[in-house]
Design an enzyme around this catalytic site. Sequence first.
Site, PDB file in Angstrom:
ATOM      1  N   SER A 213       0.856  -0.974   0.339  1.00 55.37           N
ATOM      2  CA  SER A 213       0.366   0.031   0.281  1.00 55.37           C
ATOM      3  C   SER A 213       1.566   1.214   0.317  1.00 55.37           C
ATOM      4  CB  SER A 213      -0.858  -0.185   1.139  1.00 55.37           C
ATOM      5  OG  SER A 213      -1.695   1.012   1.499  1.00 55.37           O
ATOM      6  N   TYR A 226      -2.227  -0.695  10.480  1.00 50.28           N
ATOM      7  CA  TYR A 226      -2.329  -0.920   9.197  1.00 50.28           C
ATOM      8  C   TYR A 226      -0.995  -0.862   8.630  1.00 50.28           C
ATOM      9  CZ  TYR A 226      -4.129  -1.453   4.022  1.00 50.28           C
ATOM     10  OH  TYR A 226      -4.069  -1.238   3.006  1.00 50.28           O
TER      11      TYR A 226
END
Length: 320
Positions: A213, A226
């Site tokens: 990501s 995360y």
Amino acid sequence: MAAGLGTTLAAAALAPAFGAVNNKTMENVKLEDPTTKYPRPPFQEQKQEWPGLASKMTPKPDHGEISYKGSGRLKGRKALITGGDSGMGRAAAIAYAREGADVAINYYPTEEADAQEVIALMKKEGVKAIAIPGDLRDEAFCKKLVDEAVKQLGGLDILVNNAARQQTQKSILDITSEAFDATMKTNIYAPFWTTKAALPHLKPGSVIIGTTSEQATDPSGDLYDYAQTKAATSNYVKSLAKQLGPKGIRVNGVAPGPIWTPLQVSGGATMEKLKEFGGQTALGRPGQPVELASIYVQLAASDASFSTGQIYGANGGGKA
């Protein structure tokens, strides 16, 4: 959601793959303005229980159900994709099937409705389409998942570690140990367990692909847990690529920016962020899962044989 360290290389390497159009029809492909190709914010407020269903989102994400056209680039290959019911995993599953691969998808049991849509789409392509629901936070299940995929597919040569858990919290003080543990087990432990189980089955020419990501390099303040798992993903891709390169097994990562998936509506974003989701990118909108499908295809295809240890970014012109 993700960052691109290799974005320039990716653009060049992926040129033949984007659009998945064969040469005979290339002259008929019209230019599309990427700023208006898909929905732009503001989006309506919406919330689902984790892990959420793509079929209940407004607007529904485009995973390539209609738009992705294959050309047989992965014919005969055998793939296992975690989180294959929605998001990038679903887009990869549809694309792989339309490129001729047999595909097994894993998903959380409550996502059965979305998963069956994917299975039906893949079966229409005349390939094997296997559904293996279960909780990746369980080490025993991860081994069982790989064993079952190998058994039903007749082997394995593509592993896509895509499933992830994302829950927004304003402060680290709001993250319980239980929630932190769930994120770590889903995003870090599960790829570790599935990769270990898969390796004995992977022959030279096989590939492993991780979904990282933009959060790995430009973390948001409200995605503390995360974001660090995605930094770990980027690092395991590069480490494992060095370890497995001599064995002829390639390892790469795909690093999306803001992509319209159930992660956002099931606790991954605040309602304030959701309404303007993706609006900060240069294209002024979030990406759709299908816009990354051809990256997963290219990384799995044999003509990407010199690409390993790379992170391929697609973040709409956001920060790299």
